[in-house]
Design an enzyme around this catalytic site. Structure first.
Site, PDB file in Angstrom:
ATOM      1  N   ASN A 197     -11.589 -87.254  57.369  1.00  0.00           N
ATOM      2  CA  ASN A 197     -11.460 -85.799  57.467  1.00  0.00           C
ATOM      3  C   ASN A 197     -10.876 -85.503  58.849  1.00  0.00           C
ATOM      4  O   ASN A 197     -11.576 -85.593  59.852  1.00  0.00           O
ATOM      5  CB  ASN A 197     -12.839 -85.142  57.310  1.00  0.00           C
ATOM      6  CG  ASN A 197     -12.765 -83.628  57.513  1.00  0.00           C
ATOM      7  OD1 ASN A 197     -11.672 -83.055  57.610  1.00  0.00           O
ATOM      8  ND2 ASN A 197     -13.926 -82.982  57.577  1.00  0.00           N
ATOM      9  N   LYS A 222      -9.904 -82.759  59.994  1.00  0.00           N
ATOM     10  CA  LYS A 222     -10.225 -81.392  60.485  1.00  0.00           C
ATOM     11  C   LYS A 222      -8.939 -80.750  60.997  1.00  0.00           C
ATOM     12  O   LYS A 222      -7.879 -80.954  60.401  1.00  0.00           O
ATOM     13  CB  LYS A 222     -11.345 -81.457  61.521  1.00  0.00           C
ATOM     14  CG  LYS A 222     -12.544 -82.258  60.993  1.00  0.00           C
ATOM     15  CD  LYS A 222     -13.787 -82.155  61.810  1.00  0.00           C
ATOM     16  CE  LYS A 222     -14.893 -82.971  61.154  1.00  0.00           C
ATOM     17  NZ  LYS A 222     -16.165 -82.892  61.847  1.00  0.00           N
ATOM     18  N   HIS A 255     -17.981 -78.184  53.489  1.00  0.00           N
ATOM     19  CA  HIS A 255     -18.247 -78.854  54.772  1.00  0.00           C
ATOM     20  C   HIS A 255     -19.083 -77.917  55.651  1.00  0.00           C
ATOM     21  O   HIS A 255     -18.887 -76.703  55.635  1.00  0.00           O
ATOM     22  CB  HIS A 255     -16.931 -79.219  55.472  1.00  0.00           C
ATOM     23  CG  HIS A 255     -17.128 -80.144  56.620  1.00  0.00           C
ATOM     24  ND1 HIS A 255     -17.586 -79.712  57.846  1.00  0.00           N
ATOM     25  CD2 HIS A 255     -16.970 -81.484  56.726  1.00  0.00           C
ATOM     26  CE1 HIS A 255     -17.693 -80.752  58.648  1.00  0.00           C
ATOM     27  NE2 HIS A 255     -17.322 -81.833  58.005  1.00  0.00           N
ATOM     28  N   GLU A 281     -18.951 -77.220  58.634  1.00  0.00           N
ATOM     29  CA  GLU A 281     -18.172 -76.367  59.551  1.00  0.00           C
ATOM     30  C   GLU A 281     -17.697 -75.115  58.818  1.00  0.00           C
ATOM     31  O   GLU A 281     -17.672 -74.032  59.395  1.00  0.00           O
ATOM     32  CB  GLU A 281     -17.001 -77.174  60.137  1.00  0.00           C
ATOM     33  CG  GLU A 281     -17.498 -78.139  61.212  1.00  0.00           C
ATOM     34  CD  GLU A 281     -16.652 -79.385  61.399  1.00  0.00           C
ATOM     35  OE1 GLU A 281     -15.506 -79.422  60.927  1.00  0.00           O
ATOM     36  OE2 GLU A 281     -17.164 -80.346  62.013  1.00  0.00           O
ATOM     37  N   GLU A 337     -23.935 -85.200  55.182  1.00  0.00           N
ATOM     38  CA  GLU A 337     -23.524 -85.097  56.582  1.00  0.00           C
ATOM     39  C   GLU A 337     -24.549 -84.247  57.344  1.00  0.00           C
ATOM     40  O   GLU A 337     -24.457 -83.010  57.345  1.00  0.00           O
ATOM     41  CB  GLU A 337     -22.149 -84.435  56.679  1.00  0.00           C
ATOM     42  CG  GLU A 337     -21.048 -85.211  56.013  1.00  0.00           C
ATOM     43  CD  GLU A 337     -19.688 -84.916  56.640  1.00  0.00           C
ATOM     44  OE1 GLU A 337     -19.048 -85.855  57.119  1.00  0.00           O
ATOM     45  OE2 GLU A 337     -19.286 -83.734  56.674  1.00  0.00           O
ATOM     46  N   GLY A 350     -19.981 -85.107  65.084  1.00  0.00           N
ATOM     47  CA  GLY A 350     -19.275 -84.965  66.353  1.00  0.00           C
ATOM     48  C   GLY A 350     -20.157 -85.076  67.579  1.00  0.00           C
ATOM     49  O   GLY A 350     -19.748 -84.719  68.685  1.00  0.00           O
ATOM     50  N   SER A 387     -20.621 -89.045  62.964  1.00  0.00           N
ATOM     51  CA  SER A 387     -20.482 -90.003  64.061  1.00  0.00           C
ATOM     52  C   SER A 387     -20.378 -91.453  63.583  1.00  0.00           C
ATOM     53  O   SER A 387     -20.909 -92.371  64.221  1.00  0.00           O
ATOM     54  CB  SER A 387     -21.616 -89.842  65.087  1.00  0.00           C
ATOM     55  OG  SER A 387     -21.563 -88.554  65.671  1.00  0.00           O
TER      56      SER A 387
HETATM   57  P1  13P Z   1     -17.504 -87.029  62.994  1.00  0.00           P
HETATM   58  O1  13P Z   1     -17.226 -88.371  62.374  1.00  0.00           O
HETATM   59  O2  13P Z   1     -16.508 -86.646  64.030  1.00  0.00           O
HETATM   60  O3  13P Z   1     -18.921 -86.921  63.452  1.00  0.00           O
HETATM   61  O4  13P Z   1     -17.313 -85.933  61.823  1.00  0.00           O
HETATM   62  C1  13P Z   1     -17.959 -86.125  60.618  1.00  0.00           C
HETATM   63  C2  13P Z   1     -17.456 -85.113  59.654  1.00  0.00           C
HETATM   64  O5  13P Z   1     -17.718 -83.935  59.806  1.00  0.00           O
HETATM   65  C3  13P Z   1     -16.612 -85.596  58.547  1.00  0.00           C
HETATM   66  O6  13P Z   1     -16.449 -84.604  57.577  1.00  0.00           O
END
Ligand code: 13P
Length: 278
Positions: free
Chosen positions: A37, A39, A121, A123, A190, A196, A235
């Site tokens: 992903n 982003k 997601h 976010e 997640e 992150g 992560s």
């Molecule tokens: P990270 O791997 O940067 O923690 O992000 C995970 C994520 O949100 C994947 O959709």
């Protein structure tokens, strides 16, 4: 003394479950996925570089989810460099078409080569106000149009600390899968506190949570739940990927930050490819 007998029994029960599930998984035909992903990252030139450098493996399904503007170029680069990589969107609208400025439909995603799409997601739940009802509409439209939804669920740190994680996860699952009777979907667990932050959930905790998620899926979808891949995200990197790949209920990973670097992402793909060959 009482305490140690209790923890002995707990460990014994856990080991038995992990062992039994491990044996079951050997017999299961669940697909292993390593999904990127990106982003809101990357450009045309870094996208070209990524697909040139990446060495995919036929033992795992690799899916890359770039931002919308990079989907079609990514599709062309995948073809140009002959990589066995699948493409996914990061979001989709629930309507077939219409006056929805800035949105993309399932047919638009398919048109530019997508087979998958991330839905719900954390976010988007946080910054775009997506709730379980909206996630459900999107999942329905996605399945109806033949794309595979990657449905994200996960608890916040506050919810984890107040022991609400299981309640949050089951509510999100029941909401996302309302009136759905298909196993043609992927669940990504997640935990919001692991995204992150570098604070990944331990593989043991993730295994327990994935087993719980599968038990909820069984209540919703019956035996079909055994065919659904449940991925861990938060992560994940080259160094910790092997711990997740060893767990019977972790069928792959959804990778954010580490998927931006082709070498790191390759490292993660290789870990899961080796796991499949065992
Ligand atoms: P990270 O791997 O940067 O923690 O992000 C995970 C994520 O949100 C994947 O959709």
């Amino acid at each position: 003394m009482e305490q140690s007998i209790e923890s002995f029994i707990k460990n014994l029960v856990r080991d038995t479950i992990v062992h039994t599930l491990g044996e079951l998984q050997i017999q299961s035909d669940r697909q292993t996925y390593v999904i990127a992903n990106w982003k809101m990252n990357n450009t045309l030139s870094t996208t070209a570089e990524f697909f040139q450098k990446i060495n995919s493996s036929k033992d795992v399904s690799v899916v890359v989810c770039p931002p919308t503007q990079l989907l079609y170029p990514a599709h062309l680069f995948i073809k140009q460099f002959g990589k066995p990589i699948h493409l996914g969107g990061q979001n989709v609208h629930w309507a077939e078409k219409g006056a929805y400025t800035g949105e993309s439909s399932t047919n638009m995603l398919k048109d530019v080569g997508c087979e998958y799409v991330i839905i719900g997601h954390s976010e988007r739940r946080q910054f775009a106000g997506e709730d379980d009802d909206l996630v459900n509409l999107k999942v329905k439209q996605t399945i109806k149009d033949g794309l595979i939804p990657i449905i994200c669920i996960g608890e916040t740190l506050g919810q984890k600390n107040s022991m609400q994680a299981e309640h949050v996860l089951s509510t999100q699952l029941v909401g996302a899968l309302k009136e759905i009777d298909s196993s043609n979907l992927i669940i990504a667990y997640e935990p919001v506190w692991a995204i992150g932050t570098g604070q990944s959930a331990t593989a043991e905790l993730s295994q327990q949570t994935h087993a719980y998620i599968r038990s909820v899926l069984k209540q919703i979808l019956g035996e079909k739940a055994d065919q659904i891949s449940i991925l861990y995200g938060g992560s994940v990197n080259e160094s910790n990927a092997a711990e997740y790949s060893a767990m019977p209920d972790i069928d792959g990973v959804l990778v954010g930050g580490a998927s931006l670097n082709p070498q790191s992402f390759d490292g993660i793909i290789n870990v899961f490819a080796k796991g499949e060959q065992r």
